[in-house]
Design an enzyme around this catalytic site. Structure first.
Site, short mmCIF file in Angstrom:
data_model
loop_
_atom_site.label_atom_id
_atom_site.label_comp_id
_atom_site.label_asym_id
_atom_site.label_seq_id
_atom_site.Cartn_x
_atom_site.Cartn_y
_atom_site.Cartn_z
N LYS A 199 -7.50 -5.84 19.41
CA LYS A 199 -7.46 -4.53 18.76
C LYS A 199 -7.41 -4.69 17.24
O LYS A 199 -7.07 -5.76 16.73
CB LYS A 199 -6.25 -3.74 19.25
CG LYS A 199 -4.92 -4.38 18.93
CD LYS A 199 -3.76 -3.57 19.47
CE LYS A 199 -2.45 -4.20 19.06
NZ LYS A 199 -1.33 -3.29 19.16
N ARG A 212 7.72 3.85 23.69
CA ARG A 212 6.48 4.19 22.98
C ARG A 212 5.60 4.86 24.03
O ARG A 212 5.95 5.93 24.50
CB ARG A 212 5.86 2.93 22.36
CG ARG A 212 4.80 3.22 21.33
CD ARG A 212 4.34 1.99 20.59
NE ARG A 212 3.70 1.00 21.44
CZ ARG A 212 3.17 -0.14 21.01
NH1 ARG A 212 3.23 -0.45 19.72
NH2 ARG A 212 2.60 -0.99 21.83
N TYR A 268 0.34 -5.13 -15.61
CA TYR A 268 0.97 -3.80 -15.67
C TYR A 268 2.49 -3.93 -15.72
O TYR A 268 3.08 -4.69 -14.97
CB TYR A 268 0.62 -3.00 -14.41
CG TYR A 268 -0.77 -2.41 -14.42
CD1 TYR A 268 -1.17 -1.55 -15.44
CD2 TYR A 268 -1.65 -2.69 -13.40
CE1 TYR A 268 -2.44 -0.99 -15.44
CE2 TYR A 268 -2.93 -2.13 -13.38
CZ TYR A 268 -3.31 -1.29 -14.42
OH TYR A 268 -4.56 -0.74 -14.41
N MET A 309 -5.04 -3.31 -8.67
CA MET A 309 -5.91 -2.90 -7.56
C MET A 309 -6.99 -3.94 -7.26
O MET A 309 -7.28 -4.24 -6.10
CB MET A 309 -6.54 -1.54 -7.89
CG MET A 309 -7.20 -0.89 -6.70
SD MET A 309 -7.99 0.66 -7.09
CE MET A 309 -6.61 1.73 -7.39
#
Ligand SMILES: Cc1ncc(COP(=O)(O)O)c(C=O)c1O
Length: 353
Positions: free
Chosen positions: A34, A124, A248, A296
């Site tokens: 998956k 779940r 940053y 990013m």
């Protein structure tokens, strides 16, 4: 190309062998592919495994259809609740549905293969133990469905000797005794396979993360090894002076004069920003610290006095000390999240088939 994720398919084969070595004879392997095989690429991984495992498991119907349309013929189990209005696709593509909710019985089309999923403590998906008699009645009422299996999922098998696992097994055995013995029973994920014994194996197991080389919990499994290498290169190399502030927020200050390398991999590629300043990159056989805030599209690496050339290869992830396990420990997560987060835009290269 900014970076490449190289997937060593033969190592997936070795990890599968480690699984097989743990199993009783005749226990089937249902490879969990998956979410793009945990980020490794579902179709190439499934194509490599199709003659080596009996089954595939996926989370979503769309994934199963993709497997079928690419020519995969193994039985495929979908874990999720069948989406409303799409029930016919299970029959059309010969995909096994999970009945994890009583309401699903009446929605599935006659002749659809299905596995009953019971919730024995994960809370779940799955029918609850108190719904056994309703489920038994539904199996009788909807006798046109093709019932082939019964399963549950462990909540705590990533820890050895967890009492919850024993409890779930006992409950599952009890639930199973209410249904035909012909149903294929399965409970084990990687944790069940490697941290527990044959009592969790029943007729089949569902290995996921172990196929990709990671232990499901803290206890290491020496037979497994990660199958990916994530490589990039230096797009810029610039001098930096002691005291210069990088990235940053100017969060990293150069401790000495030297060279700074810029790598075109950032959080948009799946390199967690929370790893900023916490991991090393390998260049020409040595490790160099990633420094400053990951942005990013870029991250920076401090090269000390080594003025590498632009274009120099950089390894972010590989087996051993640069593995997703190490990143996971530093980022406060698990290897599953690290590998599934590597974005599709990172080109995958498959070798060792
Ligand atoms: C129902 C089910 N079975 C098996 C697995 C495989 O688990 P693991 O990757 O821990 O082996 C998963 C994965 O989350 C799952 O949801």
């Amino acid at each position: 190309m900014n970076s490449i994720l190289t997937v060593h398919l033969d190592k997936i084969g070795q990890n599968l062998q480690a699984v097989t070595d743990r199993l009783k004879p005749k226990v089937q392997r249902m490879a969990v592919v998956k979410n793009e095989a945990y980020g490794h690429g579902m179709l190439p991984v499934a194509n490599y495994l199709k003659d080596k495992v009996e089954w595939f498991c996926v989370a979503w119907l769309e994934e199963a259809i993709k497997l079928r349309e690419s020519g995969i013929e193994n039985p495929i189990l979908v874990f999720s609740v069948p989406p409303k209005g799409k029930e016919g696709l299970y029959k059309k593509y010969d995909i096994t549905a999970s009945i994890s909710h009583l309401a699903v019985f009446e929605r599935l089309k006659k002749g659809t293969s299905c596995h009953l999923q019971f919730d024995t403590g994960m809370f779940r998906l799955g029918m609850l133990p108190e719904e056994i008699s309703d489920a038994v009645a539904a199996v009788e009422k909807y006798s046109g469905l093709n019932y082939t299996g019964i399963y549950t999922h462990f909540a705590c098998s990533d820890e050895k000797n967890h009492k919850g696992v024993k409890k779930q097994i006992e409950l599952f055995k009890n639930i199973r005794s209410h249904f035909s013995d012909d149903l294929m029973a399965h409970t084990s994920n990687s944790g069940g396979i490697f941290y527990y014994g044959e009592e969790t194996q029943f007729d089949a197991v569902r290995p996921g993360v172990c196929l990709y080389g990671y232990a499901p919990g803290e206890v290491e499994i020496p037979e497994l090894s990660p199958v990916i290498e994530w490589t990039s290169h230096l797009v810029q190399v610039k001098p930096i002076k002691k005291g210069d502030l990088v990235g940053y927020g100017s969060r990293w200050q150069a401790p000495e004069d030297g060279w700074l390398g810029i790598v075109p991999v950032g959080y948009s590629d799946g390199l967690f920003r929370s790893l900023s300043g916490k991991f090393d990159m390998e260049i020409s056989g040595s490790l160099y610290p990633q420094v400053g805030t990951i942005s990013m599209d870029y991250s920076a690496v401090f090269l000390g006095s080594n003025k590498f050339s632009e274009g120099q290869e950089v390894t972010l992830l590989r087996n051993g000390e640069l593995s997703a396990k190490t990143w996971a420990q530093k980022a406060g997560t698990i290897p599953y999240e690290i590998t599934t987060a590597i974005k599709p835009k990172v080109k995958r290269k498959y070798i060792g088939a």
